[in-house]
Design an enzyme around this catalytic site. Structure first.
Site, PDB file in Angstrom:
ATOM      1  N   PRO A  26     -27.178 -90.016  66.737  1.00 28.21           N
ATOM      2  CG  PRO A  26     -26.066 -91.101  68.488  1.00 28.21           C
ATOM      3  CD  PRO A  26     -25.845 -90.222  67.308  1.00 28.21           C
ATOM      4  CB  ALA A  28     -33.243 -90.395  72.936  1.00 31.29           C
ATOM      5  CD  GLN A  80     -25.417 -93.519  71.234  1.00 29.87           C
ATOM      6  OE1 GLN A  80     -26.491 -93.166  71.703  1.00 29.87           O
ATOM      7  NE2 GLN A  80     -24.401 -92.687  71.050  1.00 29.87           N
ATOM      8  CB  CYS A 110     -26.190 -89.964  77.689  1.00 28.65           C
ATOM      9  SG  CYS A 110     -27.852 -89.502  78.199  1.00 28.65           S
ATOM     10  CE  LYS A 148     -23.258 -88.047  69.421  1.00 26.61           C
ATOM     11  NZ  LYS A 148     -23.989 -87.633  70.610  1.00 26.61           N
ATOM     12  CG  ASN A 209     -22.305 -83.924  67.643  1.00 29.95           C
ATOM     13  OD1 ASN A 209     -22.538 -84.091  68.837  1.00 29.95           O
ATOM     14  ND2 ASN A 209     -23.234 -83.557  66.796  1.00 29.95           N
ATOM     15  N   GLY A 210     -21.560 -80.968  67.142  1.00 29.93           N
ATOM     16  CA  GLY A 210     -21.943 -79.853  68.007  1.00 29.93           C
ATOM     17  C   GLY A 210     -22.128 -78.565  67.232  1.00 29.93           C
ATOM     18  NE  ARG A 234     -29.027 -79.019  69.291  1.00 27.82           N
ATOM     19  CZ  ARG A 234     -28.446 -77.985  69.908  1.00 27.82           C
ATOM     20  NH1 ARG A 234     -29.153 -77.223  70.698  1.00 27.82           N
ATOM     21  NH2 ARG A 234     -27.169 -77.735  69.723  1.00 27.82           N
TER      22      ARG A 234
HETATM   23  C1  LIG Z   1     -33.636 -84.808  71.540  1.00 31.46           C
HETATM   24  C2  LIG Z   1     -32.214 -85.260  71.607  1.00 31.46           C
HETATM   25  C3  LIG Z   1     -31.936 -86.610  71.771  1.00 31.46           C
HETATM   26  C4  LIG Z   1     -30.600 -87.063  71.829  1.00 31.46           C
HETATM   27  N1  LIG Z   1     -30.356 -88.390  71.956  1.00 31.46           N
HETATM   28  C5  LIG Z   1     -29.070 -88.845  71.915  1.00 31.46           C
HETATM   29  C6  LIG Z   1     -28.790 -90.242  71.949  1.00 31.46           C
HETATM   30  O1  LIG Z   1     -29.689 -91.100  71.999  1.00 31.46           O
HETATM   31  N2  LIG Z   1     -27.479 -90.613  71.928  1.00 31.46           N
HETATM   32  C7  LIG Z   1     -26.451 -89.688  71.846  1.00 31.46           C
HETATM   33  O2  LIG Z   1     -25.270 -90.080  71.804  1.00 31.46           O
HETATM   34  N3  LIG Z   1     -26.704 -88.376  71.811  1.00 31.46           N
HETATM   35  C8  LIG Z   1     -27.978 -87.940  71.827  1.00 31.46           C
HETATM   36  N4  LIG Z   1     -28.220 -86.604  71.717  1.00 31.46           N
HETATM   37  C9  LIG Z   1     -27.100 -85.678  71.486  1.00 31.46           C
HETATM   38  C10 LIG Z   1     -26.889 -85.470  69.984  1.00 31.46           C
HETATM   39  O3  LIG Z   1     -26.569 -86.683  69.333  1.00 31.46           O
HETATM   40  C11 LIG Z   1     -25.759 -84.440  69.720  1.00 31.46           C
HETATM   41  O4  LIG Z   1     -24.558 -84.917  70.276  1.00 31.46           O
HETATM   42  C12 LIG Z   1     -26.063 -83.071  70.316  1.00 31.46           C
HETATM   43  O5  LIG Z   1     -27.408 -82.703  70.090  1.00 31.46           O
HETATM   44  C13 LIG Z   1     -25.122 -82.011  69.746  1.00 31.46           C
HETATM   45  O6  LIG Z   1     -25.289 -81.879  68.353  1.00 31.46           O
HETATM   46  P1  LIG Z   1     -26.093 -80.624  67.713  1.00 31.46           P
HETATM   47  O7  LIG Z   1     -25.479 -79.378  68.306  1.00 31.46           O
HETATM   48  O8  LIG Z   1     -25.872 -80.786  66.238  1.00 31.46           O
HETATM   49  O9  LIG Z   1     -27.522 -80.760  68.131  1.00 31.46           O
HETATM   50  C14 LIG Z   1     -29.535 -86.122  71.720  1.00 31.46           C
HETATM   51  C15 LIG Z   1     -29.828 -84.771  71.547  1.00 31.46           C
HETATM   52  C16 LIG Z   1     -31.133 -84.331  71.486  1.00 31.46           C
HETATM   53  C17 LIG Z   1     -31.406 -82.857  71.275  1.00 31.46           C
END
Ligand SMILES: Cc1cc2nc3c(=O)[nH]c(=O)nc-3n(C[C@H](O)[C@H](O)[C@H](O)COP(=O)(O)O)c2cc1C
Length: 330
Positions: A26, A28, A80, A110, A148, A209-210, A234
């Protein structure tokens, strides 16, 4: 390394089997129906809407409702929800607005202060009793429920395994563990050991995730944690084709076709203004890391209309800047 051969395998979540265990997170402001459709086309096994306020839904907020539009072509998409009140969360799950979603994901990760201060998102990592009630309440709706969460609030309070056990005990069908603490936001290496501890604590599927940007990152994540799947955030914003790369499916990444396709999907539903704002932002991400990308992005972000955006795309891809392709950028 174990689990190498499971990357790209199906993933069973409650009564549903996602065709591939590489999931879209997810996000945002990003994971609208047009973006999800693109990610599915590249092989994402399951996509999530951006986080939607349970309270906002119940108060009939139109903006909140617009986030819930699903394209008929989407196989299964999880919605979500975030919120801190078990009764409100259950009512949201059972509301007409969520009738089209068989799977609800609960946001307990979050880090944003506005959410955290309301006792929602990652605040629930330090309120086990309420977190448990929320999962159990959502589960009563009869929908598939996942959670999550982050591994803890900070390095001194890693709760991944206990929290996983609590969510599973309350009825969750799947967990996604973001391997960073709240205070780290999105920076640094994921804590593989904490994700592994969560995985080993429960019998339901655990998705890691991460920091996953490449197939190698995904293989390392599965190998280090034993998780059942991976979730990409990302990296998909930079290049939705990353799903094909991670799952080893190949195929072409055509930036222009992706942008034009998203515009065509969004325009009838969202109208010109929103489509323009959204696609300037997304196209700017897609052009990261490309030759001359910085200058192009500045021009993209300044485009006053969809006509201007199409003209700029023609200038870029119609022969002006040959061979522009983009891969995932760390
Ligand atoms: C712009 C942006 C918006 C995000 N929005 C949400 C969200 O709505 N819900 C959520 O659970 N995590 C949200 N996240 C977190 C991501 O889902 C994810 O857990 C986090 O970016 C780590 O993963 P990555 O290292 O692959 O980016 C957001 C992250 C970013 C960068």
């Amino acid at each position: 390394m174990k689990k190498r051969d499971t990357l790209g395998a199906p993933l069973r979540i409650g009564g549903y089997t996602a065709p591939c265990n590489v999931l879209l997170a997810p996000l945002a402001g990003y994971t609208d129906f047009a973006f999800r459709k693109l990610c599915y086309s590249f092989g994402a096994g399951l996509c999530f809407t951006e986080m939607v306020s349970a309270k906002g839904l119940l108060y009939g907020n139109e903006g909140t409702r617009r986030l819930l539009y699903r394209d008929p072509s989407e196989p299964q998409t999880a919605v979500q929800l975030f919120g801190g009140d078990p009764a409100v969360m259950r009512a949201a799950c059972e509301s007409e607005d969520l009738a089209g979603f068989a799977h609800v994901d609960i946001n307990m990760g979050c880090p944003v202060p506005k959410v955290y201060k309301n006792g929602e998102g990652s605040a629930l990592l330090s309120d086990f009793p309420r977190a448990e009630k929320i999962v159990a309440a959502c589960k009563k709706s009869g929908k598939t429920v996942s959670v999550k969460f982050r591994i803890g609030l900070d390095g001194g309070h890693i709760v991944a395994a206990e929290f996983a056990r609590l969510c599973a005990g309350a009825g969750a069908d799947m967990l996604t563990v973001h391997g960073r603490t709240r205070d780290k936001m999105y920076a640094g290496e994921p804590d593989y050991a904490a994700i592994a501890a969560a995985k080993n604590a429960v019998d339901i599927p655990v998705v890691a995730n991460g920091g996953i940007f490449t197939r190698e990152d995904a293989l390392r994540m599965l190998g280090e944690t034993g998780a059942d799947g991976v979730m990409v955030a990302r990296a998909a914003m930079y290049c939705p084709h990353v799903f094909a790369e991670i799952a080893g499916r190949g195929g072409e990444w055509d930036v222009r076709a992706a942008i034009e396709g998203q515009i065509a999907d969004m325009l009838p539903f969202y109208g010109e203004r929103f489509t323009l704002v959204q696609m300037r932002k997304m196209a700017a991400f897609y052009l990261r890391g490309t030759r001359g990308g910085a200058g192009l992005r500045a021009r993209l972000l300044a485009c006053p209309s969809l006509g201007g955006l199409h003209a700029l795309l023609e200038e870029i891809f119609g022969g002006g800047a040959e061979g522009l392709t983009s891969g995932p950028v760390k």
